[in-house]
Scaffold this motif. Sequence first.
Motif, PDB file in Angstrom:
ATOM      1  N   GLY A 196     -31.450  14.029  -2.204  1.00  0.00           N
ATOM      2  CA  GLY A 196     -30.901  12.710  -1.920  1.00  0.00           C
ATOM      3  C   GLY A 196     -29.461  12.802  -1.444  1.00  0.00           C
ATOM      4  O   GLY A 196     -28.769  13.799  -1.658  1.00  0.00           O
ATOM      5  N   GLY A 197     -28.996  11.784  -0.758  1.00  0.00           N
ATOM      6  CA  GLY A 197     -27.606  11.712  -0.320  1.00  0.00           C
ATOM      7  C   GLY A 197     -27.274  12.720   0.761  1.00  0.00           C
ATOM      8  O   GLY A 197     -28.124  13.157   1.538  1.00  0.00           O
ATOM      9  N   LYS A 198     -25.979  13.091   0.798  1.00  0.00           N
ATOM     10  CA  LYS A 198     -25.541  14.158   1.695  1.00  0.00           C
ATOM     11  C   LYS A 198     -25.796  15.501   1.016  1.00  0.00           C
ATOM     12  O   LYS A 198     -26.488  15.581   0.008  1.00  0.00           O
ATOM     13  CB  LYS A 198     -24.070  13.976   2.053  1.00  0.00           C
ATOM     14  N   ARG A 199     -25.222  16.571   1.584  1.00  0.00           N
ATOM     15  CA  ARG A 199     -25.481  17.903   1.049  1.00  0.00           C
ATOM     16  C   ARG A 199     -24.161  18.584   0.739  1.00  0.00           C
ATOM     17  O   ARG A 199     -23.228  18.566   1.541  1.00  0.00           O
ATOM     18  CB  ARG A 199     -26.243  18.751   2.065  1.00  0.00           C
ATOM     19  N   PHE A 200     -24.066  19.192  -0.425  1.00  0.00           N
ATOM     20  CA  PHE A 200     -22.964  20.114  -0.665  1.00  0.00           C
ATOM     21  C   PHE A 200     -23.211  21.353   0.195  1.00  0.00           C
ATOM     22  O   PHE A 200     -24.309  21.908   0.186  1.00  0.00           O
ATOM     23  CB  PHE A 200     -22.902  20.523  -2.142  1.00  0.00           C
ATOM     24  N   ILE A 201     -22.207  21.778   0.928  1.00  0.00           N
ATOM     25  CA  ILE A 201     -22.363  22.939   1.789  1.00  0.00           C
ATOM     26  C   ILE A 201     -22.728  24.169   0.961  1.00  0.00           C
ATOM     27  O   ILE A 201     -22.368  24.275  -0.214  1.00  0.00           O
ATOM     28  CB  ILE A 201     -21.063  23.180   2.602  1.00  0.00           C
ATOM     29  N   SER A 202     -23.451  25.075   1.535  1.00  0.00           N
ATOM     30  CA  SER A 202     -23.898  26.268   0.814  1.00  0.00           C
ATOM     31  C   SER A 202     -22.740  27.218   0.545  1.00  0.00           C
ATOM     32  O   SER A 202     -21.689  27.157   1.194  1.00  0.00           O
ATOM     33  CB  SER A 202     -24.981  26.971   1.614  1.00  0.00           C
ATOM     34  N   LEU A 203     -22.952  28.123  -0.408  1.00  0.00           N
ATOM     35  CA  LEU A 203     -21.903  29.086  -0.737  1.00  0.00           C
ATOM     36  C   LEU A 203     -21.545  29.922   0.479  1.00  0.00           C
ATOM     37  O   LEU A 203     -20.377  30.005   0.870  1.00  0.00           O
ATOM     38  CB  LEU A 203     -22.360  29.997  -1.881  1.00  0.00           C
ATOM     39  N   ILE A 204     -22.530  30.551   1.090  1.00  0.00           N
ATOM     40  CA  ILE A 204     -22.321  31.315   2.323  1.00  0.00           C
ATOM     41  C   ILE A 204     -23.033  30.553   3.430  1.00  0.00           C
ATOM     42  O   ILE A 204     -24.251  30.368   3.388  1.00  0.00           O
ATOM     43  CB  ILE A 204     -22.864  32.741   2.188  1.00  0.00           C
ATOM     44  N   PHE A 205     -22.273  30.106   4.421  1.00  0.00           N
ATOM     45  CA  PHE A 205     -22.782  29.164   5.412  1.00  0.00           C
ATOM     46  C   PHE A 205     -22.417  29.639   6.811  1.00  0.00           C
ATOM     47  O   PHE A 205     -21.404  30.301   7.024  1.00  0.00           O
ATOM     48  CB  PHE A 205     -22.176  27.780   5.155  1.00  0.00           C
ATOM     49  N   GLY A 206     -23.252  29.296   7.770  1.00  0.00           N
ATOM     50  CA  GLY A 206     -22.937  29.593   9.161  1.00  0.00           C
ATOM     51  C   GLY A 206     -23.760  28.728  10.081  1.00  0.00           C
ATOM     52  O   GLY A 206     -24.887  28.353   9.749  1.00  0.00           O
ATOM     53  N   THR A 207     -23.219  28.375  11.237  1.00  0.00           N
ATOM     54  CA  THR A 207     -23.954  27.564  12.203  1.00  0.00           C
ATOM     55  C   THR A 207     -23.591  27.989  13.617  1.00  0.00           C
ATOM     56  O   THR A 207     -22.445  28.395  13.883  1.00  0.00           O
ATOM     57  CB  THR A 207     -23.682  26.062  12.000  1.00  0.00           C
ATOM     58  N   ASN A 208     -24.578  27.947  14.512  1.00  0.00           N
ATOM     59  CA  ASN A 208     -24.392  28.314  15.919  1.00  0.00           C
ATOM     60  C   ASN A 208     -23.822  29.720  16.066  1.00  0.00           C
ATOM     61  O   ASN A 208     -22.863  29.947  16.801  1.00  0.00           O
ATOM     62  CB  ASN A 208     -23.495  27.286  16.618  1.00  0.00           C
ATOM     63  N   LEU A 209     -24.442  30.653  15.379  1.00  0.00           N
ATOM     64  CA  LEU A 209     -23.979  32.039  15.382  1.00  0.00           C
ATOM     65  C   LEU A 209     -24.936  32.936  16.171  1.00  0.00           C
ATOM     66  O   LEU A 209     -26.109  32.623  16.334  1.00  0.00           O
ATOM     67  CB  LEU A 209     -23.855  32.566  13.957  1.00  0.00           C
ATOM     68  N   THR A 210     -24.408  34.047  16.607  1.00  0.00           N
ATOM     69  CA  THR A 210     -25.203  35.105  17.222  1.00  0.00           C
ATOM     70  C   THR A 210     -24.832  36.424  16.572  1.00  0.00           C
ATOM     71  O   THR A 210     -23.643  36.739  16.446  1.00  0.00           O
ATOM     72  CB  THR A 210     -24.928  35.196  18.739  1.00  0.00           C
ATOM     73  N   ARG A 223     -27.722  19.591  -4.038  1.00  0.00           N
ATOM     74  CA  ARG A 223     -27.073  20.812  -4.514  1.00  0.00           C
ATOM     75  C   ARG A 223     -26.893  21.851  -3.393  1.00  0.00           C
ATOM     76  O   ARG A 223     -27.709  21.905  -2.462  1.00  0.00           O
ATOM     77  CB  ARG A 223     -27.913  21.439  -5.628  1.00  0.00           C
ATOM     78  N   PRO A 224     -25.885  22.689  -3.487  1.00  0.00           N
ATOM     79  CA  PRO A 224     -25.696  23.748  -2.475  1.00  0.00           C
ATOM     80  C   PRO A 224     -26.755  24.832  -2.612  1.00  0.00           C
ATOM     81  O   PRO A 224     -27.291  25.078  -3.690  1.00  0.00           O
ATOM     82  CB  PRO A 224     -24.299  24.297  -2.797  1.00  0.00           C
ATOM     83  N   TYR A 225     -27.070  25.460  -1.489  1.00  0.00           N
ATOM     84  CA  TYR A 225     -27.906  26.653  -1.485  1.00  0.00           C
ATOM     85  C   TYR A 225     -26.995  27.871  -1.564  1.00  0.00           C
ATOM     86  O   TYR A 225     -25.766  27.766  -1.455  1.00  0.00           O
ATOM     87  CB  TYR A 225     -28.771  26.699  -0.226  1.00  0.00           C
ATOM     88  N   LEU A 226     -27.594  29.041  -1.752  1.00  0.00           N
ATOM     89  CA  LEU A 226     -26.762  30.238  -1.854  1.00  0.00           C
ATOM     90  C   LEU A 226     -26.363  30.755  -0.469  1.00  0.00           C
ATOM     91  O   LEU A 226     -25.185  30.986  -0.199  1.00  0.00           O
ATOM     92  CB  LEU A 226     -27.511  31.327  -2.639  1.00  0.00           C
ATOM     93  N   ILE A 227     -27.349  30.922   0.415  1.00  0.00           N
ATOM     94  CA  ILE A 227     -27.083  31.348   1.793  1.00  0.00           C
ATOM     95  C   ILE A 227     -27.850  30.422   2.720  1.00  0.00           C
ATOM     96  O   ILE A 227     -29.067  30.284   2.604  1.00  0.00           O
ATOM     97  CB  ILE A 227     -27.527  32.798   2.049  1.00  0.00           C
ATOM     98  N   GLU A 228     -27.154  29.766   3.636  1.00  0.00           N
ATOM     99  CA  GLU A 228     -27.805  28.915   4.635  1.00  0.00           C
ATOM    100  C   GLU A 228     -27.170  29.171   5.992  1.00  0.00           C
ATOM    101  O   GLU A 228     -25.944  29.097   6.150  1.00  0.00           O
ATOM    102  CB  GLU A 228     -27.663  27.439   4.271  1.00  0.00           C
ATOM    103  N   ILE A 229     -28.023  29.477   6.973  1.00  0.00           N
ATOM    104  CA  ILE A 229     -27.558  29.733   8.338  1.00  0.00           C
ATOM    105  C   ILE A 229     -28.372  28.854   9.280  1.00  0.00           C
ATOM    106  O   ILE A 229     -29.605  28.851   9.250  1.00  0.00           O
ATOM    107  CB  ILE A 229     -27.698  31.224   8.698  1.00  0.00           C
ATOM    108  N   LEU A 230     -27.666  28.084  10.114  1.00  0.00           N
ATOM    109  CA  LEU A 230     -28.291  27.098  10.991  1.00  0.00           C
ATOM    110  C   LEU A 230     -28.086  27.438  12.459  1.00  0.00           C
ATOM    111  O   LEU A 230     -27.075  28.033  12.845  1.00  0.00           O
ATOM    112  CB  LEU A 230     -27.687  25.708  10.744  1.00  0.00           C
TER     113      LEU A 230
END
Length: 477
Positions: free
Chosen positions: A136-150, A181-188
């Motif tokens: 529900g709601g928004k999301r707490f960002i994950s501990l290790i996070f990344g987006t639009n990476l190569t 809740r945050p996830y441990l590793i999330e990469i988008l």
Amino acid sequence: MCSYMNSLVLVCLVLGSLCVNVAESRDLNCLHEKVEYSAINCRKHSALLTDFGGKGDGVTSNTAAFKAAIANLSKVASDGGAQLIVPPGKWLTGSFNLTSHFTLYISKDAVLLASQDETEYPLIDPLPSYGVGRDGGKRFISLIFGTNLTDVVVTGGNGTIDGQGESWWKDFKSGKLKNTRPYLIEILYSRNVQISHLTLINSPSWHVHPTYCRDVIIESLTILAPIDSPNTDGINPDSCINTRIRDSYVVSGDDCIAVKSGWDQYGIKFGMPTQHLSIKRFTCISPDSAVIALGSEMSGGIQDVRAEDVHAINSQAGVRIKTAPGRGAYVKDIFVRNLRMETMQYVFWMTGAYGSHPDDGYDPKALPVVNNINFKDMVGKNVSMVGNLAGIEGHPFTGLCLSNITAELAVKKKKKNIHPIFSSEKKKLPWNCTDISGVSSQVTPKACDLLPEKKVDCAYPTDILPIDKVVLKTCST
């Protein structure tokens, strides 16, 4: 002679301002025996977290150190990339973002301790294929996070990432949390992703969540969480194309592997399936959930999943398909073989009535298609029920094929001093089937009438997925 001075001069010539921050970095060959590891790509530049003020005392926050290190090392992305080494110690940290052409290497005897301070996890918008945070709601960002990476690697010498999730679990169970809740590793939204050779424990929620990614390698992970911890899924490939999961072990309070692709109308609109997923040599313990779950959020579609050499121990279900009216899309072309099971509630569990929804805006006429599901060469011991298979009334699950499967049913202990003729307990049948169709061959106990016996060897693809052709390089710190 160590190569440090030559590397430092090159970095100084190329980047100038970066020298202030890497001047104290050390070529690890000067200090320690070389450590080798496997990765999709090796890096030209290295630094230690301590070069950026990191302190591994388990008390000092290292969030700023991680952010500074990655920000500076990102400047050499175009010059062969960089690796950040986390040395032995206990490194308390909040959330931080990864960068491209980058390796985070967590050394043996190093432990990343996730901060329990909510302010260390900024709120981010829900995923567009979900419409709302999963809690529900928004999301707490994950501990290790990344987006639009190569080309990003998170690996180590079996170092540990500890999510310290107990406080989050308590708040979730008591209804105190308004956001997910945050996830441990999330990469988008990323390509060429590797997560390997780590021990991950006690995530606040899901442990590993690659989403909207292509060409993902997940291998040699040990993932551990209490079996009563809420939603601590192991590995959740979500709207990912070309993924492989290898040689991993999960003990979880939820599904060990949960294959997903978005939730109801949001997933239908986003329209990105999970497809070409390969799972091999995987072990799971999950008394309340599945070893491999397909869904329930599968509204972008799930297609071409191949799993083999899987060991299930004390788990609720070997393979589970979860969907419902409103999900739309499909689960099709699923292939599972060589599944060994010990102490299971179900070998197979499929349901078309897994009815959680993000909001009231879903279309109940958006019916999912479940077709071409193949299971073969399986053995189960101490199994309560072989198959609990229920499609959708008027819209059955079709094309099920089961071959060469043997399940030994659990023996229920009789109550003392009660004669059988006075017992009111009903004998539990090994199969319960509604709104499905398919065939079976050499299945013991004999399959239900909706899966009639036919001499057949269920399909398993003979081609090799592109992700299975990727050969990792030998790199070193």
